[in-house]
Scaffold this active site. Sequence first.
Site, PDB file in Angstrom:
ATOM      1  N   ALA A  79     -38.627  -2.728  32.368  1.00 38.11           N
ATOM      2  CA  ALA A  79     -38.308  -1.254  32.752  1.00 38.11           C
ATOM      3  C   ALA A  79     -39.758  -0.733  33.220  1.00 38.11           C
ATOM      4  O   ALA A  79     -39.610   0.288  34.203  1.00 38.11           O
ATOM      5  CB  ALA A  79     -37.899  -0.671  31.354  1.00 38.11           C
ATOM      6  N   VAL A  84     -39.913  -8.245  26.984  1.00 38.12           N
ATOM      7  CA  VAL A  84     -39.620  -8.755  28.292  1.00 38.12           C
ATOM      8  C   VAL A  84     -38.810  -7.446  28.922  1.00 38.12           C
ATOM      9  O   VAL A  84     -39.040  -7.105  29.882  1.00 38.12           O
ATOM     10  CB  VAL A  84     -38.773  -9.983  28.464  1.00 38.12           C
ATOM     11  CG1 VAL A  84     -38.289 -10.169  29.933  1.00 38.12           C
ATOM     12  CG2 VAL A  84     -39.603 -11.129  27.961  1.00 38.12           C
ATOM     13  N   CYS A  85     -38.116  -6.957  28.105  1.00 40.64           N
ATOM     14  CA  CYS A  85     -37.143  -5.911  28.763  1.00 40.64           C
ATOM     15  C   CYS A  85     -37.889  -4.681  28.793  1.00 40.64           C
ATOM     16  O   CYS A  85     -37.887  -3.649  29.889  1.00 40.64           O
ATOM     17  CB  CYS A  85     -36.135  -5.486  27.534  1.00 40.64           C
ATOM     18  SG  CYS A  85     -34.748  -6.596  27.266  1.00 40.64           S
ATOM     19  N   THR A  86     -39.184  -4.202  28.044  1.00 35.95           N
ATOM     20  CA  THR A  86     -39.970  -3.271  28.328  1.00 35.95           C
ATOM     21  C   THR A  86     -41.028  -3.190  29.361  1.00 35.95           C
ATOM     22  O   THR A  86     -41.101  -2.478  30.357  1.00 35.95           O
ATOM     23  CB  THR A  86     -40.965  -3.014  26.841  1.00 35.95           C
ATOM     24  OG1 THR A  86     -40.262  -2.642  25.713  1.00 35.95           O
ATOM     25  CG2 THR A  86     -41.893  -1.979  27.286  1.00 35.95           C
TER      26      THR A  86
END
Length: 150
Positions: A48, A43-45
Site C-alpha cells: 500500500a 507485506v500488505c502495508t
Amino acid sequence: MLHKGEPIPYLRLEDQDGKMVSFSDLVGKPLVIYFYPKDNTKVCTAQACGFRDHYEQFQEAGAEVIGISGDSVESHKKVTNHRKLPFLLLSDPKKEALKAFKVPSALFGLLPGRVTFVIDKVGKVAHTFRADFNADKHIKEALKVLKSLD
C-alpha cells in the site's frame, strides 16, 4: 485469474468512506486493481505504501489505483488515514470481487492471493501479476505495463 483481454466484472463494493463504488463507473481510464490479503500486515502495508509513494507516477500515466481486500470499511478507513493513502481501498467481505477476478489463494489456501491487474481504458485486462511475498514488484510491473498502453 482473469486473463489478458477479458473484461473486468462490474461489481459494486464499499470504499473506505462507506461509499458504493461501481466498477462500471471507473471504465474510461486505465486502472491498477490490486488484491491483497489483510490490512496492517507487513507485506500488505509495504505494498500500500509503495503504491502511495508512486501514486503520482500512476496519475501521470492516467491511471487510478484501487486496493481490494476482505477487510471491513472501518479497517480500510484506519489504514487510509494512518498511511495517508490517496487511492481507494474497497471492502470485499463476501469475496465477490476475489471470486469474480478469479484470484487464487496463497499459503496453501489459507490467505487470499496478492494479485495486481492492469486494466485498459475500455475495461479489459491488459496484464496480471502475482507475487505473494514481494510487494515492490507489483508497483514496478504495473508502471511498466501502463507505459506500454496506448
